[in-house]
Design an enzyme around this catalytic site. Structure first.
Site, PDB file in Angstrom:
ATOM      1  N   TYR A 142       0.859  -1.182   0.000  1.00 30.65           N
ATOM      2  CA  TYR A 142       0.000   0.000   0.000  1.00 30.65           C
ATOM      3  C   TYR A 142       0.893   1.228   0.000  1.00 30.65           C
ATOM      4  CZ  TYR A 142      -3.352   3.547   1.597  1.00 30.65           C
ATOM      5  OH  TYR A 142      -4.142   4.674   1.705  1.00 30.65           O
ATOM      6  N   ASP A 237       9.233   2.638   0.021  1.00 31.04           N
ATOM      7  CA  ASP A 237       8.196   3.323   0.780  1.00 31.04           C
ATOM      8  C   ASP A 237       8.324   2.861   2.231  1.00 31.04           C
ATOM      9  OD1 ASP A 237       5.990   4.355   1.976  1.00 31.04           O
ATOM     10  OD2 ASP A 237       4.543   3.613   0.495  1.00 31.04           O
ATOM     11  N   LYS A 265       4.045   8.839   9.106  1.00 30.34           N
ATOM     12  CA  LYS A 265       3.756   8.259  10.428  1.00 30.34           C
ATOM     13  C   LYS A 265       4.726   8.753  11.505  1.00 30.34           C
ATOM     14  CE  LYS A 265       0.851   4.803   8.445  1.00 30.34           C
ATOM     15  NZ  LYS A 265       0.973   4.103   7.199  1.00 30.34           N
TER      16      LYS A 265
HETATM   17  C1  LIG Z   1       0.363   4.649   5.835  1.00 28.12           C
HETATM   18  C2  LIG Z   1       1.112   4.408   4.586  1.00 28.12           C
HETATM   19  C3  LIG Z   1       1.027   5.277   3.479  1.00 28.12           C
HETATM   20  C4  LIG Z   1       0.048   6.417   3.419  1.00 28.12           C
HETATM   21  O1  LIG Z   1       0.329   7.390   4.371  1.00 28.12           O
HETATM   22  P1  LIG Z   1      -0.852   8.424   4.763  1.00 28.12           P
HETATM   23  O2  LIG Z   1      -0.191   9.346   5.747  1.00 28.12           O
HETATM   24  O3  LIG Z   1      -1.935   7.588   5.338  1.00 28.12           O
HETATM   25  O4  LIG Z   1      -1.255   9.120   3.520  1.00 28.12           O
HETATM   26  C5  LIG Z   1       1.843   5.041   2.406  1.00 28.12           C
HETATM   27  N1  LIG Z   1       2.705   4.012   2.391  1.00 28.12           N
HETATM   28  C6  LIG Z   1       2.812   3.168   3.427  1.00 28.12           C
HETATM   29  C7  LIG Z   1       3.801   2.064   3.375  1.00 28.12           C
HETATM   30  C8  LIG Z   1       2.011   3.325   4.552  1.00 28.12           C
HETATM   31  O5  LIG Z   1       2.103   2.452   5.567  1.00 28.12           O
END
Ligand SMILES: *Cc1c(COP(=O)(O)O)cnc(C)c1O
Length: 416
Positions: A142, A237, A265
Site C-alpha cells: 500500500y 516506501d 507516520k
Molecule cells: C500509511 C502508509 C502510506 C500512506 O500514508 P498516509 O499518511 O496515510 O497518507 C503510504 N505508504 C505506506 C507504506 C504506509 O504504511
C-alpha cells in the site's frame, strides 16, 4: 445505547460512513466503531469510559506511546509561539539536519503532510529524473491513495494493471505495472519486457499493509539490481518502517539503498507529516531548485515538525529499539503455544494470521481465507478482554515504548 453508538449515528448523517478514513468504520469486524475520548501511554479510553490496551497505536505514528511527556512539553511550547507561518522557520531545519546527519545515504529531504503526498511526489521526481512514465508496484503493498498507486494486478500478461478504486482513470493504469511479491522470475520478466519504460519500482521493503509479508533480502537485492541494470529508480516506501525498524528503517538494517525513500507516520510524532528524501543530484530537481513542482500551504508546519523532532531525538540512541525488540521476543514466546495462530513479526510490527503451512507468509495469495474469516470473533473477544487491535485482519499491530511485558501477557491470556 452506548455513547459510541449515539455518536456514530450522528456521524453517519454528516460524513460518508460516519468516518474520515474507511478502516475506522469497523466494516471488517462488524459492530459500532469505538469513539475514543483520550489516550495515554499504551492505553485508549473510549467515550463510554472503557479502557483498552492499544495495539493499533494510530496505525503507526505513536512509537513512543500516547501522550509522551517530552513530546507534549515540546509541542505545548511550540504552540505558544504560533502554529503556522507559511514561511521558513527553524524547527523544520533542525529536523532535516537530524535526519540527514543520521541517515547516511540521503543528502536532502522535503517535508509534506502525509505518506500519500510523499509517495506522489517521489513518483513525480522519479519520472522527471528518468524521463520515463511507467511505475512498477507490487500486489500486497500500500502506498497511500494517489491515483497512480490505486492500481491492482489485471488478469492476463505479467505486469498488466487496472484501477483499484472507482474514479481512477483506466489511462492511469496504463502507466502502472503490478508485480507479485516474493517472485524474482516475475519481476525479471516485467523488466525484460518494459525495462526501458520504467521510471521506478516502488515497494514497501517490509510490506505491512496487507498483513505483514516480509520479503527475503535476496528478492529485494534482485529488484535493486534489475532497477540499476535498466536505469529505473528504486523507491522504498518506508512510511511505516522508517524510524521503526531502526532509525534508518529497512534501508539501514539491510544495507540495501534505494534511490528515493518516503517517510510518514513516526516522522510527525502523531501530527500530519510525510517526507521524501534522496541524494542531492535527484532532490535538486525539486522546485524551487529544479523543474519538479512540489508545494504545500501547511508543509513543515512548525507544531508538527516539533512533534517529529522531539520523537526522533528520543529514538536516536537506539535504546527504544532495544526495548521494542525485547517486547517483541516476549510476544514470540507468548504466541508460540497458541496453535491456531501464526505470528509474523519484524521488530515492533506484528501480525496474526490463522495457522499456516508456510514458514513465513510472503505474498497475499499465501494468506488463508480462515485468517479473514476468524478475525471478527477474535477482534471482539479482544475488545471484551480490554484489548484494542486494528479493526481489520490485514492491518498490522504495533508495539510502542509505552508497552511492557504485562500488556503482552494480557494479550496472551486473551488469545489462549
Ligand atoms: C500509511 C502508509 C502510506 C500512506 O500514508 P498516509 O499518511 O496515510 O497518507 C503510504 N505508504 C505506506 C507504506 C504506509 O504504511
Amino acid at each position: 445505547m452506548t455513547q459510541s453508538e449515539d455518536l456514530f449515528d450522528r456521524a453517519r448523517r454528516v460524513t460518508p460512513g460516519g468516518v474520515h478514513s474507511p478502516v475506522r468504520a469497523f466494516k471488517q469486524v462488524g459492530g459500532t466503531p469505538l469513539f475514543i475520548a483520550s489516550a495515554s501511554g499504551a492505553e485508549l479510553t473510549d467515550v463510554d469510559g472503557r479502557r483498552y490496551v492499544d495495539f493499533c497505536m494510530a496505525f503507526g505514528p505513536m512509537i513512543l506511546g500516547h501522550g509522551d511527556p517530552i513530546v507534549r512539553a515540546a509541542v505545548t511550547k511550540a504552540v505558544d509561539k504560533g502554529w503556522s507561518f507559511g514561511a521558513a522557520e527553524r524547527t523544520s531545519l533542525e529536523l532535516a539536519e537530524l535526519i540527514t546527519a543520521n541517515v547516511g545515504w540521503i543528502d536532502t529531504v522535503r517535508f509534506v503532510n502525509s505518506g500519500t503526498e510523499a509517495v506522489m511526489s517521489a513518483i513525480r521526481l522519479a519520472r522527471a529524473s528518468t524521463g520515463r512514465d511507467k511505475v512498477l508496484k507490487f500486489d500486497g503493498c500500500y502506498h497511500g491513495h494517489a491515483d497512480a498507486m490505486l492500481i491492482r494486478a489485471g488478469s492476463g500478461l505479467a505486469g498488466t494493471a487496472k484501477p483499484d478504486s472507482a474514479g481512477v482513470p483506466e489511462s492511469v493504469g496504463r502507466d502502472t505495472l503490478v508485480a507479485p511479491l516474493n517472485d524474482a522470475t516475475a519481476i525479471a520478466t516485467i523488466f525484460a519486457a518494459h525495462g526501458k519504460e520504467i521510471a521506478a519500482a516502488i515497494i514497501e521493503p517490509v510490506p505491512a499493509n496487507h498483513g505483514l509479508l516480509p520479503q527475503t533480502e535476496a528478492f529485494l537485492t534482485t529488484l535493486a539490481s534489475l532497477c540499476r541494470k535498466h536505469g529505473a529508480l528504486l523507491i522504498f516506501d518506508e512510511v511505516i518502517t522508517g524510524f521503526r525498524l531502526g532509525f534508518g528503517g529497512y534501508a539501514e538494517t539491510s544495507g540495501i539503498e534505494p534511490d528515493i525513500v518516503t517517510w510518514g507516520k513516526i516522522i510527525g510524532g502523531g501530527f500530519p507529516v510525510g517526507a521524501f528524501a534522496a541524494k542531492r543530484h535527484i532532490m535538486d530537481l525539486v522546485a524551487p531548485l529544479g523543474p519538479v513542482y512540489q508545494a504545500g500551504t501547511l508543509n513543515a508546519n512548525p507544531v508538527a515538525m516539533t512533534a517529529g523532532l522531539a520523537t526522533l531525538r528520543r529514538l536516536l540512541d537506539g535504546e527504544i529499539y532495544g526495548h521494542l525488540e525485547t517486547l517483541g521476543q516476549a510476544l514470540d514466546e507468548t504466541m508460540r503455544p497458541i496453535d491456531k495462530l501464526t505470528l509474523q513479526r519484524r521488530g515492533s510490527l506484528f501480525w496474526l494470521a490463522s495457522a499456516s503451512a508456510e514458514a513465513t507468509i510472503r505474498a497475499p495469495d499465501q494468506i488463508s481465507e480462515e485468517t479473514a474469516r476468524a478475525f471478527p470473533d477474535m477482534f471482539r473477544a479482544l475488545l471484551d478482554a480490554g484489548i484494542y487491535f486494528p479493526p481489520s485482519p490485514f492491518e498490522v499491530g504495533f508495539l510502542s515504548a509505552a508497552h511492557d511485558e504485562s500488556h503482552i501477557e494480557q494479550l496472551g491470556r486473551a488469545l489462549a
